[in-house]
Design an enzyme around this catalytic site. Structure first.
Site, PDB file in Angstrom:
ATOM      1  N   SER A  87      -4.198   8.700  -4.300  1.00 25.42           N
ATOM      2  CA  SER A  87      -3.903   9.721  -3.282  1.00 25.42           C
ATOM      3  C   SER A  87      -5.063  10.713  -3.159  1.00 25.42           C
ATOM      4  CB  SER A  87      -2.594  10.451  -3.591  1.00 25.42           C
ATOM      5  OG  SER A  87      -2.689  11.083  -4.857  1.00 25.42           O
ATOM      6  N   ARG A 219      -7.837  -7.013   5.164  1.00 23.41           N
ATOM      7  CA  ARG A 219      -8.412  -7.701   6.331  1.00 23.41           C
ATOM      8  C   ARG A 219      -9.780  -8.327   6.110  1.00 23.41           C
ATOM      9  NH1 ARG A 219      -4.656  -8.220  10.517  1.00 23.41           N
ATOM     10  NH2 ARG A 219      -3.609  -6.255  10.909  1.00 23.41           N
TER      11      ARG A 219
END
Ligand SMILES: Cc1cc2nc3c(=O)[nH]c(=O)nc-3n(C[C@H](O)[C@H](O)[C@H](O)COP(=O)(O)OP(=O)(O)OC[C@H]3O[C@@H](n4cnc5c(N)ncnc54)[C@H](O)[C@@H]3O)c2cc1C
Length: 270
Positions: A87, A219
Protein backbone atom coordinates in the site's frame (compact mmCIF):
# COMPACT_ATOMS: atom_id res chain seq x y z
CA UNK A 1 15.46 -4.46 -23.89
CA UNK A 2 17.69 -5.93 -26.57
CA UNK A 3 18.56 -3.98 -29.69
CA UNK A 4 16.42 -6.26 -31.87
CA UNK A 5 13.39 -5.66 -29.63
CA UNK A 6 13.92 -1.93 -29.84
CA UNK A 7 14.03 -2.13 -33.61
CA UNK A 8 10.81 -4.11 -33.71
CA UNK A 9 9.05 -1.76 -31.31
CA UNK A 10 10.23 1.18 -33.44
CA UNK A 11 8.46 -0.35 -36.41
CA UNK A 12 5.24 -0.44 -34.42
CA UNK A 13 3.33 2.79 -33.98
CA UNK A 14 3.12 2.69 -30.18
CA UNK A 15 4.73 5.59 -28.28
CA UNK A 16 4.78 6.25 -24.55
CA UNK A 17 5.69 9.59 -22.98
CA UNK A 18 6.14 10.13 -19.25
CA UNK A 19 4.59 13.56 -18.65
CA UNK A 20 4.46 13.88 -14.87
CA UNK A 21 6.31 12.38 -11.95
CA UNK A 22 6.33 12.56 -8.12
CA UNK A 23 8.14 15.35 -6.29
CA UNK A 24 9.17 14.83 -2.67
CA UNK A 25 9.44 17.90 -0.44
CA UNK A 26 12.31 16.54 1.58
CA UNK A 27 12.73 19.80 3.51
CA UNK A 28 9.15 19.66 4.73
CA UNK A 29 9.56 16.02 5.73
CA UNK A 30 12.77 16.79 7.64
CA UNK A 31 10.98 19.68 9.41
CA UNK A 32 8.32 17.18 10.47
CA UNK A 33 11.00 14.82 11.80
CA UNK A 34 12.67 17.66 13.64
CA UNK A 35 9.36 18.52 15.30
CA UNK A 36 9.33 14.93 16.57
CA UNK A 37 12.99 15.14 17.67
CA UNK A 38 13.78 12.51 15.07
CA UNK A 39 16.31 12.23 12.26
CA UNK A 40 16.63 10.11 9.13
CA UNK A 41 19.99 8.89 7.94
CA UNK A 42 19.68 8.28 4.21
CA UNK A 43 22.09 5.85 2.62
CA UNK A 44 23.04 6.27 -1.04
CA UNK A 45 20.97 8.18 -3.56
CA UNK A 46 17.31 7.73 -4.30
CA UNK A 47 14.86 9.33 -6.71
CA UNK A 48 12.01 11.39 -5.25
CA UNK A 49 9.47 8.61 -5.81
CA UNK A 50 11.72 6.09 -4.07
CA UNK A 51 12.25 8.42 -1.10
CA UNK A 52 8.49 9.04 -0.81
CA UNK A 53 7.86 5.29 -0.57
CA UNK A 54 10.63 4.84 1.99
CA UNK A 55 9.41 7.80 4.07
CA UNK A 56 5.84 6.43 4.02
CA UNK A 57 7.10 2.98 5.02
CA UNK A 58 9.22 4.36 7.84
CA UNK A 59 6.27 6.38 9.19
CA UNK A 60 4.39 3.12 9.80
CA UNK A 61 6.99 2.07 12.37
CA UNK A 62 8.51 5.51 13.11
CA UNK A 63 11.81 3.87 12.24
CA UNK A 64 13.88 7.03 12.45
CA UNK A 65 16.75 8.07 14.73
CA UNK A 66 17.56 5.30 17.19
CA UNK A 67 14.89 3.07 15.68
CA UNK A 68 16.22 3.32 12.12
CA UNK A 69 17.44 0.09 10.61
CA UNK A 70 20.14 1.32 8.22
CA UNK A 71 19.87 0.02 4.68
CA UNK A 72 19.95 1.60 1.23
CA UNK A 73 16.65 2.70 -0.30
CA UNK A 74 16.61 -0.14 -2.87
CA UNK A 75 16.97 -2.72 -0.11
CA UNK A 76 14.34 -1.00 2.04
CA UNK A 77 11.82 -0.91 -0.80
CA UNK A 78 12.58 -4.50 -1.87
CA UNK A 79 11.83 -5.61 1.69
CA UNK A 80 8.52 -3.72 1.75
CA UNK A 81 7.50 -5.48 -1.46
CA UNK A 82 8.69 -8.86 -0.16
CA UNK A 83 6.58 -8.39 2.99
CA UNK A 84 3.53 -7.59 0.84
CA UNK A 85 3.38 -4.09 2.34
CA UNK A 86 2.52 -2.64 -1.08
CA UNK A 87 0.00 0.00 0.00
CA UNK A 88 2.96 2.36 0.53
CA UNK A 89 3.56 2.17 -3.22
CA UNK A 90 0.25 3.95 -3.77
CA UNK A 91 1.82 7.27 -2.71
CA UNK A 92 3.64 7.70 -6.01
CA UNK A 93 2.00 8.17 -9.41
CA UNK A 94 3.11 9.02 -12.91
CA UNK A 95 1.16 10.39 -15.84
CA UNK A 96 1.75 9.10 -19.36
CA UNK A 97 0.57 9.82 -22.86
CA UNK A 98 0.16 6.65 -24.87
CA UNK A 99 -0.39 6.83 -28.63
CA UNK A 100 -0.32 4.43 -31.54
CA UNK A 101 -2.36 1.79 -29.76
CA UNK A 102 -5.61 0.35 -31.06
CA UNK A 103 -9.07 0.77 -29.63
CA UNK A 104 -9.00 -3.01 -29.07
CA UNK A 105 -6.03 -2.49 -26.76
CA UNK A 106 -7.59 0.48 -24.99
CA UNK A 107 -10.79 -1.43 -24.33
CA UNK A 108 -8.75 -3.93 -22.32
CA UNK A 109 -6.54 -1.25 -20.78
CA UNK A 110 -9.35 0.80 -19.24
CA UNK A 111 -10.63 -2.27 -17.39
CA UNK A 112 -7.93 -1.55 -14.81
CA UNK A 113 -10.10 0.27 -12.28
CA UNK A 114 -7.92 0.60 -9.21
CA UNK A 115 -5.21 3.27 -9.04
CA UNK A 116 -5.60 4.28 -12.70
CA UNK A 117 -7.18 7.40 -14.25
CA UNK A 118 -7.79 7.64 -18.00
CA UNK A 119 -8.59 10.39 -20.48
CA UNK A 120 -9.01 8.99 -23.96
CA UNK A 121 -9.50 10.54 -27.40
CA UNK A 122 -13.24 10.71 -28.05
CA UNK A 123 -14.72 9.51 -31.32
CA UNK A 124 -17.80 11.62 -30.59
CA UNK A 125 -15.96 14.94 -30.28
CA UNK A 126 -13.09 14.10 -32.62
CA UNK A 127 -13.81 13.40 -36.25
CA UNK A 128 -12.05 10.21 -37.42
CA UNK A 129 -11.92 10.80 -41.19
CA UNK A 130 -8.10 10.81 -41.02
CA UNK A 131 -7.86 8.05 -38.42
CA UNK A 132 -4.79 5.85 -38.46
CA UNK A 133 -4.93 2.12 -37.87
CA UNK A 134 -2.65 -0.14 -35.86
CA UNK A 135 -1.53 -3.14 -37.88
CA UNK A 136 -0.72 -6.20 -35.80
CA UNK A 137 2.91 -7.33 -36.27
CA UNK A 138 1.75 -10.88 -36.96
CA UNK A 139 -0.14 -9.58 -40.03
CA UNK A 140 2.54 -7.11 -41.11
CA UNK A 141 5.12 -9.85 -41.40
CA UNK A 142 3.10 -11.51 -44.22
CA UNK A 143 2.77 -9.18 -47.25
CA UNK A 144 -0.37 -10.83 -48.69
CA UNK A 145 -2.14 -10.64 -45.30
CA UNK A 146 -0.98 -7.07 -44.89
CA UNK A 147 -2.56 -6.18 -48.25
CA UNK A 148 -5.82 -7.82 -47.19
CA UNK A 149 -5.73 -5.97 -43.85
CA UNK A 150 -4.97 -2.59 -45.44
CA UNK A 151 -7.78 -2.89 -47.93
CA UNK A 152 -10.23 -3.82 -45.12
CA UNK A 153 -9.33 -0.84 -42.90
CA UNK A 154 -9.23 1.52 -45.88
CA UNK A 155 -12.72 0.30 -46.83
CA UNK A 156 -13.90 1.07 -43.30
CA UNK A 157 -12.39 4.53 -43.45
CA UNK A 158 -14.14 5.24 -46.75
CA UNK A 159 -17.47 3.92 -45.45
CA UNK A 160 -17.02 6.15 -42.36
CA UNK A 161 -16.41 9.24 -44.51
CA UNK A 162 -19.40 8.50 -46.77
CA UNK A 163 -21.70 7.85 -43.81
CA UNK A 164 -20.53 11.05 -42.13
CA UNK A 165 -21.25 13.09 -45.22
CA UNK A 166 -24.64 11.53 -45.95
CA UNK A 167 -25.80 11.64 -42.32
CA UNK A 168 -24.79 15.29 -41.96
CA UNK A 169 -26.89 16.18 -45.00
CA UNK A 170 -29.85 14.11 -43.79
CA UNK A 171 -29.75 15.56 -40.28
CA UNK A 172 -29.50 19.12 -41.52
CA UNK A 173 -32.74 18.71 -43.44
CA UNK A 174 -34.67 16.66 -40.88
CA UNK A 175 -33.58 18.79 -37.83
CA UNK A 176 -34.60 16.05 -35.43
CA UNK A 177 -31.95 16.93 -32.81
CA UNK A 178 -31.96 19.96 -30.48
CA UNK A 179 -28.72 21.60 -31.63
CA UNK A 180 -25.69 21.32 -33.91
CA UNK A 181 -23.55 19.81 -31.17
CA UNK A 182 -25.96 16.91 -30.58
CA UNK A 183 -26.44 16.48 -34.29
CA UNK A 184 -22.69 16.14 -34.72
CA UNK A 185 -22.52 13.68 -31.83
CA UNK A 186 -25.29 11.56 -33.32
CA UNK A 187 -23.71 11.57 -36.77
CA UNK A 188 -20.20 10.70 -35.54
CA UNK A 189 -21.55 8.04 -33.18
CA UNK A 190 -23.44 6.37 -36.00
CA UNK A 191 -20.58 6.65 -38.51
CA UNK A 192 -17.93 5.31 -36.12
CA UNK A 193 -19.81 2.04 -35.82
CA UNK A 194 -18.01 0.92 -38.99
CA UNK A 195 -14.53 1.78 -37.71
CA UNK A 196 -12.50 -1.31 -36.82
CA UNK A 197 -10.94 -2.35 -33.53
CA UNK A 198 -7.60 -1.42 -35.13
CA UNK A 199 -8.43 2.31 -35.12
CA UNK A 200 -5.61 4.18 -33.42
CA UNK A 201 -6.35 5.98 -30.14
CA UNK A 202 -4.52 8.24 -27.70
CA UNK A 203 -4.76 7.97 -23.92
CA UNK A 204 -3.53 10.24 -21.15
CA UNK A 205 -3.33 8.09 -18.05
CA UNK A 206 -2.11 8.32 -14.50
CA UNK A 207 -1.33 5.36 -12.30
CA UNK A 208 0.32 4.69 -8.99
CA UNK A 209 3.24 2.30 -8.56
CA UNK A 210 1.17 -0.44 -6.98
CA UNK A 211 -1.38 -0.38 -9.80
CA UNK A 212 1.41 -0.31 -12.39
CA UNK A 213 3.05 -3.35 -10.80
CA UNK A 214 -0.30 -5.17 -10.85
CA UNK A 215 -0.77 -4.24 -14.52
CA UNK A 216 2.73 -5.42 -15.50
CA UNK A 217 2.27 -8.71 -13.67
CA UNK A 218 -1.17 -9.40 -15.12
CA UNK A 219 -0.66 -8.17 -18.68
CA UNK A 220 3.05 -8.16 -19.49
CA UNK A 221 3.47 -11.85 -20.15
CA UNK A 222 0.49 -12.86 -22.29
CA UNK A 223 2.28 -14.34 -25.29
CA UNK A 224 -0.61 -13.91 -27.73
CA UNK A 225 -1.31 -10.25 -26.87
CA UNK A 226 1.41 -8.29 -28.64
CA UNK A 227 0.09 -4.78 -27.90
CA UNK A 228 -0.15 -5.53 -24.18
CA UNK A 229 3.37 -6.94 -24.22
CA UNK A 230 4.80 -3.97 -26.08
CA UNK A 231 3.04 -1.39 -23.89
CA UNK A 232 4.11 -3.29 -20.77
CA UNK A 233 7.69 -3.30 -22.02
CA UNK A 234 7.70 0.45 -22.76
CA UNK A 235 6.11 1.13 -19.38
CA UNK A 236 8.69 -0.96 -17.58
CA UNK A 237 11.53 0.71 -19.49
CA UNK A 238 10.30 4.13 -18.35
CA UNK A 239 9.58 3.04 -14.80
CA UNK A 240 12.98 1.47 -14.34
CA UNK A 241 14.44 4.90 -15.12
CA UNK A 242 11.92 6.73 -12.94
CA UNK A 243 12.09 4.52 -9.88
CA UNK A 244 14.39 1.51 -10.28
CA UNK A 245 13.89 0.21 -6.74
CA UNK A 246 10.10 0.02 -7.18
CA UNK A 247 10.33 -2.09 -10.35
CA UNK A 248 13.59 -3.92 -9.82
CA UNK A 249 11.96 -7.35 -9.72
CA UNK A 250 10.48 -7.00 -13.24
CA UNK A 251 12.45 -7.61 -16.41
CA UNK A 252 11.93 -7.98 -20.14
CA UNK A 253 12.69 -11.01 -22.25
CA UNK A 254 12.37 -11.59 -25.96
CA UNK A 255 9.94 -14.21 -27.25
CA UNK A 256 10.51 -16.08 -30.54
CA UNK A 257 8.30 -13.56 -32.39
CA UNK A 258 10.99 -10.96 -31.66
CA UNK A 259 8.75 -8.92 -29.37
CA UNK A 260 9.36 -8.61 -25.64
CA UNK A 261 7.40 -9.75 -22.66
CA UNK A 262 7.61 -8.54 -19.09
CA UNK A 263 8.25 -11.10 -16.38
CA UNK A 264 8.44 -10.84 -12.63
CA UNK A 265 11.18 -12.59 -10.71
CA UNK A 266 14.12 -14.53 -12.09
CA UNK A 267 14.48 -14.65 -15.91
CA UNK A 268 12.85 -17.70 -17.45
CA UNK A 269 13.81 -19.61 -20.57
CA UNK A 270 12.09 -18.25 -23.77
C1 LIG B 1 -5.76 -13.26 -19.59
C2 LIG B 1 -6.93 -12.34 -19.36
C3 LIG B 1 -8.15 -12.65 -19.90
C4 LIG B 1 -9.24 -11.82 -19.69
N1 LIG B 1 -10.44 -12.13 -20.27
C5 LIG B 1 -11.51 -11.34 -20.07
C6 LIG B 1 -12.78 -11.66 -20.65
O1 LIG B 1 -12.92 -12.62 -21.37
N2 LIG B 1 -13.83 -10.83 -20.40
C7 LIG B 1 -13.71 -9.75 -19.58
O2 LIG B 1 -14.70 -9.04 -19.36
N3 LIG B 1 -12.53 -9.41 -19.02
C8 LIG B 1 -11.44 -10.17 -19.24
N4 LIG B 1 -10.23 -9.83 -18.69
C9 LIG B 1 -10.13 -8.60 -17.91
C10 LIG B 1 -10.05 -8.90 -16.40
O3 LIG B 1 -11.20 -9.60 -15.96
C11 LIG B 1 -9.92 -7.59 -15.59
O4 LIG B 1 -11.08 -6.80 -15.79
C12 LIG B 1 -8.75 -6.77 -16.00
O5 LIG B 1 -7.62 -7.56 -16.23
C13 LIG B 1 -8.42 -5.78 -14.87
O6 LIG B 1 -7.82 -6.49 -13.83
P1 LIG B 1 -8.16 -6.25 -12.32
O7 LIG B 1 -9.63 -6.35 -12.06
O8 LIG B 1 -7.26 -7.12 -11.52
O9 LIG B 1 -7.64 -4.75 -12.19
P2 LIG B 1 -8.25 -3.58 -11.30
O10 LIG B 1 -9.63 -3.27 -11.74
O11 LIG B 1 -7.28 -2.46 -11.39
O12 LIG B 1 -8.29 -4.16 -9.84
C14 LIG B 1 -7.06 -4.40 -9.15
C15 LIG B 1 -7.32 -5.39 -8.03
O13 LIG B 1 -8.17 -4.79 -7.05
C16 LIG B 1 -9.06 -5.78 -6.54
N5 LIG B 1 -10.43 -5.38 -6.87
C17 LIG B 1 -10.82 -4.44 -7.79
N6 LIG B 1 -12.14 -4.32 -7.79
C18 LIG B 1 -12.62 -5.19 -6.90
C19 LIG B 1 -13.91 -5.53 -6.50
N7 LIG B 1 -14.99 -4.95 -6.98
N8 LIG B 1 -14.06 -6.45 -5.54
C20 LIG B 1 -12.99 -7.07 -5.01
N9 LIG B 1 -11.72 -6.81 -5.37
C21 LIG B 1 -11.53 -5.88 -6.31
C22 LIG B 1 -8.68 -7.11 -7.17
O14 LIG B 1 -7.72 -7.75 -6.34
C23 LIG B 1 -8.02 -6.69 -8.46
O15 LIG B 1 -7.10 -7.64 -8.97
C24 LIG B 1 -9.13 -10.64 -18.90
C25 LIG B 1 -7.87 -10.34 -18.35
C26 LIG B 1 -6.79 -11.17 -18.57
C27 LIG B 1 -5.45 -10.80 -17.98
Amino acid sequence: VHQSQNQLIDRLSVRLFVVSRPVFDMEAFLRFLESEQQSWERMGSAKDSESIVEAAGRICYMSFGQRQYRRPNAEYVANLIKQGHESVLEHVSWSFVLTGVSRAFSHQFVRHRVGFAFSQLSQQYHEERDARFVEPAIIRSHPHLSTLWRSAVEGSRQAYASLLESLEELEQTSLSLPNKREMQRAVRTAARSVLPNATETKIFFTANARALRHFLELRGNIAGDEEMRVVSCLLLESLKKEAPSLFDDFMTQELPDGLPRVVKGAPQAG
